[in-house]
Write a protein that holds these residues in place. Structure first.
Motif, PDB file in Angstrom:
ATOM      1  N   VAL A 227       0.931  -1.205  -0.112  1.00  0.00           N
ATOM      2  CA  VAL A 227       0.035  -0.030   0.049  1.00  0.00           C
ATOM      3  C   VAL A 227       0.800   1.156  -0.002  1.00  0.00           C
ATOM      4  N   GLN A 228       0.640   2.297  -0.982  1.00  0.00           N
ATOM      5  CA  GLN A 228       1.236   3.477  -0.644  1.00  0.00           C
ATOM      6  C   GLN A 228       0.285   4.437   0.020  1.00  0.00           C
ATOM      7  N   ALA A 229       0.583   4.584   0.998  1.00  0.00           N
ATOM      8  CA  ALA A 229      -0.402   5.424   1.554  1.00  0.00           C
ATOM      9  C   ALA A 229      -0.075   7.053   1.245  1.00  0.00           C
ATOM     10  N   SER A 230      -1.075   7.338   0.721  1.00  0.00           N
ATOM     11  CA  SER A 230      -1.166   8.983   0.179  1.00  0.00           C
ATOM     12  C   SER A 230      -2.262   9.234  -0.230  1.00  0.00           C
ATOM     13  N   ALA A 231      -2.620  10.575  -0.152  1.00  0.00           N
ATOM     14  CA  ALA A 231      -3.897  11.434  -0.514  1.00  0.00           C
ATOM     15  C   ALA A 231      -3.824  12.074  -1.548  1.00  0.00           C
ATOM     16  N   ALA A 232      -4.946  12.406  -2.229  1.00  0.00           N
ATOM     17  CA  ALA A 232      -5.129  13.203  -3.324  1.00  0.00           C
ATOM     18  C   ALA A 232      -5.446  14.498  -2.899  1.00  0.00           C
ATOM     19  N   LEU A 233      -5.680  15.337  -3.892  1.00  0.00           N
ATOM     20  CA  LEU A 233      -6.213  16.709  -3.612  1.00  0.00           C
ATOM     21  C   LEU A 233      -7.579  16.658  -4.252  1.00  0.00           C
ATOM     22  N   GLU A 234      -8.499  16.988  -3.166  1.00  0.00           N
ATOM     23  CA  GLU A 234     -10.164  16.700  -3.580  1.00  0.00           C
ATOM     24  C   GLU A 234     -10.621  18.573  -3.457  1.00  0.00           C
ATOM     25  N   VAL A 235     -11.593  18.722  -4.513  1.00  0.00           N
ATOM     26  CA  VAL A 235     -11.779  19.910  -4.893  1.00  0.00           C
ATOM     27  C   VAL A 235     -13.300  19.695  -5.012  1.00  0.00           C
ATOM     28  N   PRO A 236     -14.027  20.318  -3.893  1.00  0.00           N
ATOM     29  CA  PRO A 236     -15.567  20.116  -3.780  1.00  0.00           C
ATOM     30  C   PRO A 236     -16.125  20.805  -4.756  1.00  0.00           C
ATOM     31  N   ASP A 237     -15.510  22.297  -4.940  1.00  0.00           N
ATOM     32  CA  ASP A 237     -16.302  23.151  -6.143  1.00  0.00           C
ATOM     33  C   ASP A 237     -15.240  23.880  -6.920  1.00  0.00           C
ATOM     34  N   PRO A 238     -14.776  23.113  -7.880  1.00  0.00           N
ATOM     35  CA  PRO A 238     -13.572  23.632  -8.735  1.00  0.00           C
ATOM     36  C   PRO A 238     -13.932  25.200  -9.105  1.00  0.00           C
ATOM     37  N   ARG A 239     -14.917  25.689  -9.415  1.00  0.00           N
ATOM     38  CA  ARG A 239     -15.014  26.960 -10.006  1.00  0.00           C
ATOM     39  C   ARG A 239     -14.697  27.952  -8.796  1.00  0.00           C
ATOM     40  N   ALA A 313     -10.138  -2.151   5.045  1.00  0.00           N
ATOM     41  CA  ALA A 313     -10.460  -3.167   4.647  1.00  0.00           C
ATOM     42  C   ALA A 313      -9.726  -4.483   4.237  1.00  0.00           C
ATOM     43  N   LEU A 314      -8.418  -4.229   4.709  1.00  0.00           N
ATOM     44  CA  LEU A 314      -7.429  -5.122   4.314  1.00  0.00           C
ATOM     45  C   LEU A 314      -7.217  -6.211   5.583  1.00  0.00           C
ATOM     46  N   THR A 315      -7.165  -7.484   5.163  1.00  0.00           N
ATOM     47  CA  THR A 315      -7.099  -8.492   6.310  1.00  0.00           C
ATOM     48  C   THR A 315      -5.711  -8.965   6.384  1.00  0.00           C
ATOM     49  N   GLU A 316      -5.032  -9.151   5.177  1.00  0.00           N
ATOM     50  CA  GLU A 316      -3.834  -9.551   5.386  1.00  0.00           C
ATOM     51  C   GLU A 316      -2.543  -8.474   5.496  1.00  0.00           C
ATOM     52  N   GLU A 317      -1.560  -9.071   6.016  1.00  0.00           N
ATOM     53  CA  GLU A 317      -0.318  -8.075   6.266  1.00  0.00           C
ATOM     54  C   GLU A 317       0.270  -7.900   4.799  1.00  0.00           C
ATOM     55  N   VAL A 318       0.710  -6.435   4.831  1.00  0.00           N
ATOM     56  CA  VAL A 318       0.899  -5.726   3.660  1.00  0.00           C
ATOM     57  C   VAL A 318       2.205  -4.780   4.028  1.00  0.00           C
ATOM     58  N   HIS A 319       2.765  -4.332   3.328  1.00  0.00           N
ATOM     59  CA  HIS A 319       4.039  -3.259   3.362  1.00  0.00           C
ATOM     60  C   HIS A 319       3.240  -1.866   3.001  1.00  0.00           C
ATOM     61  N   VAL A 320       3.342  -1.075   4.142  1.00  0.00           N
ATOM     62  CA  VAL A 320       2.812   0.214   4.155  1.00  0.00           C
ATOM     63  C   VAL A 320       3.834   1.391   4.017  1.00  0.00           C
ATOM     64  N   GLU A 321       3.507   2.026   2.646  1.00  0.00           N
ATOM     65  CA  GLU A 321       4.832   3.059   2.300  1.00  0.00           C
ATOM     66  C   GLU A 321       4.157   4.378   2.249  1.00  0.00           C
ATOM     67  N   ASN A 350      -3.377   6.633  12.542  1.00  0.00           N
ATOM     68  CA  ASN A 350      -4.633   6.427  11.842  1.00  0.00           C
ATOM     69  C   ASN A 350      -4.458   5.126  11.089  1.00  0.00           C
ATOM     70  N   LEU A 351      -3.572   4.456  10.758  1.00  0.00           N
ATOM     71  CA  LEU A 351      -3.856   3.451   9.990  1.00  0.00           C
ATOM     72  C   LEU A 351      -3.510   1.884  10.921  1.00  0.00           C
ATOM     73  N   ALA A 352      -4.764   1.376  10.944  1.00  0.00           N
ATOM     74  CA  ALA A 352      -4.713  -0.031  11.745  1.00  0.00           C
ATOM     75  C   ALA A 352      -4.672  -1.281  10.786  1.00  0.00           C
ATOM     76  N   THR A 353      -3.519  -1.713  10.710  1.00  0.00           N
ATOM     77  CA  THR A 353      -3.600  -3.014   9.865  1.00  0.00           C
ATOM     78  C   THR A 353      -2.398  -3.689  10.109  1.00  0.00           C
ATOM     79  N   GLY A 354      -2.255  -5.046   9.794  1.00  0.00           N
ATOM     80  CA  GLY A 354      -0.912  -5.911  10.018  1.00  0.00           C
ATOM     81  C   GLY A 354      -0.127  -5.278   8.909  1.00  0.00           C
ATOM     82  N   VAL A 355       0.917  -4.795   9.368  1.00  0.00           N
ATOM     83  CA  VAL A 355       2.252  -4.295   8.460  1.00  0.00           C
ATOM     84  C   VAL A 355       3.186  -5.288   8.587  1.00  0.00           C
ATOM     85  N   ALA A 356       3.730  -5.627   7.325  1.00  0.00           N
ATOM     86  CA  ALA A 356       4.714  -6.585   7.211  1.00  0.00           C
ATOM     87  C   ALA A 356       6.084  -5.935   7.108  1.00  0.00           C
ATOM     88  N   VAL A 357       6.300  -4.660   6.957  1.00  0.00           N
ATOM     89  CA  VAL A 357       7.519  -4.119   6.951  1.00  0.00           C
ATOM     90  C   VAL A 357       8.371  -4.194   8.401  1.00  0.00           C
TER      91      VAL A 357
END
Length: 357
Positions: A227-239, A313-321, A350-357
């Protein structure tokens, strides 16, 4: 633990890589008060080639990391060359998976990672581009990309430590969405060695439901390798937010835009084009990785809710970056070391998952 991706740091040789780690990673580790800080390491192709060809150099590099209290279980092998040129844009998608240089680079990265993995690591992961940019792309390209991934699979099977490839869907590419990636990969690759990199900024830009997306991957027989833990820019009202948004229209990286219109998701390949091509009557999401811990102002938001929901939503252990490579082009970015530490602190809280790193 959760790693941070070092593709935010410009480096052209191994000495430059170590210098950036001294300048930033060590300080991040100290601020977080941890004995060992996991990295999602980025190595330019020339550096990866040199290390792969020299076992002595790999051992020396591993010792340098250990001496700094740093560990590596995942590599980011999406950018091939200089990821900090004045203009990167579409160049980040070259060479693609049809070009033999992409396979050679990924094999070099796998060789290096196998020797860097901590003894406790269950596997290593390498994220890569979603085959290439969508144009030009033909059935011939499909066949040759599949052959390259088959060749990589044979190479990975021969390593002494398990290393898995994580294909990262991105807007505008051959594999634009996670659904595209699943549809292309499911019948072509060995899921024991190749799976999906779930970049949650890219996921948010596509307006796909994160829980349904994780379920789709699972049902396909593939897995989320990283998982690449990243956030996009959200624009509710572009104008209404055009002036605030214009500050993010910088020249180095491509910032794909999607508008969530009732008739379907509308697309523009970059933010300046979106101002001219999209109606701006409905919310936008922009492929601009914004810091996890600091919401943008001016009527803009970030999509950290998509990140949190997807990881939950993930149930498996994953790498989080944590991958916010845009620090150097952010408006009013602030101190880089402090910012990376704050992002990692946010992710740990804020992130609760099995992290394999």
């Amino acid at each position: 633990m959760i790693a941070y991706c070092t593709n935010v740091h410009p480096a052209h040789d191994l000495a430059g890589v170590l210098d950036q780690l001294d300048r930033h990673a060590v300080g991040v580790r100290d601020r977080l008060e941890v004995d060992v800080l996991p990295l999602g390491l980025w190595l330019p192709a020339s550096v990866a080639r040199g290390l792969a060809a020299d076992p002595v150099a790999r051992r020396a590099f591993a010792a340098e990391l250990t001496a700094r209290g740093l560990s590596v279980s995942t590599l980011n092998a999406f950018p091939y060359g200089d990821f900090h040129d004045t203009v990167v844009k579409h160049a980040v998608y070259r060479p693609n998976w049809v070009d033999p240089r992409r396979l050679a680079y990924t094999e070099d990265c796998a060789t290096v990672l196998a020797d860097l993995l901590p003894a406790s690591a269950s596997y290593g992961s390498i994220s890569t581009l979603p085959l290439g940019w969508r144009e030009p792309w033909t059935e011939w390209d499909d066949a040759h990309a599949e052959a390259a991934l088959t060749g990589l699979t044979s190479f990975l099977r021969g390593l002494e430590r398990p290393v898995r490839l994580a294909v990262e869907p991105e807007p505008g590419c051959v594999l634009d969405t996670v659904a595209d990636a699943v549809g292309w990969l499911a019948d072509r690759v060995d899921p024991a060695h190749i799976g999906v990199c779930l970049d949650t900024c890219h996921l948010a830009v596509s307006f796909a439901d994160p829980v349904e997306t994780v379920g789709l991957i699972r049902r396909s027989g593939l897995s989320v390798v990283k998982v690449q833990a990243s956030a996009a820019l959200e624009v509710p009202d572009p104008r209404a937010s055009r002036d605030a948004l214009a500050a993010f229209a910088e020249p180095r990286y491509l910032h794909q835009v999607r508008e969530n219109a009732p008739e379907g998701v509308l697309a523009a390949d970059d933010l300046p084009e979106a101002f001219d091509e999209l109606p701006g009557e409905h919310p936008w999401r922009v492929h601009f990785h914004v810091p996890l811990h600091a919401a943008p102002g001016g009527g803009l938001r970030s999509t950290t809710d998509v990140l949190v929901t997807a990881v939950a939503a993930l149930t498996e252990e994953v790498h989080v970056e944590v991958e916010t490579y845009t620090w150097t082009v952010l408006p009013d970015a602030g101190d880089l070391t402090e910012g990376i530490a704050a992002e990692l602190a946010w992710a740990r809280a804020n992130l609760a998952t099995g992290v394999a790193v």
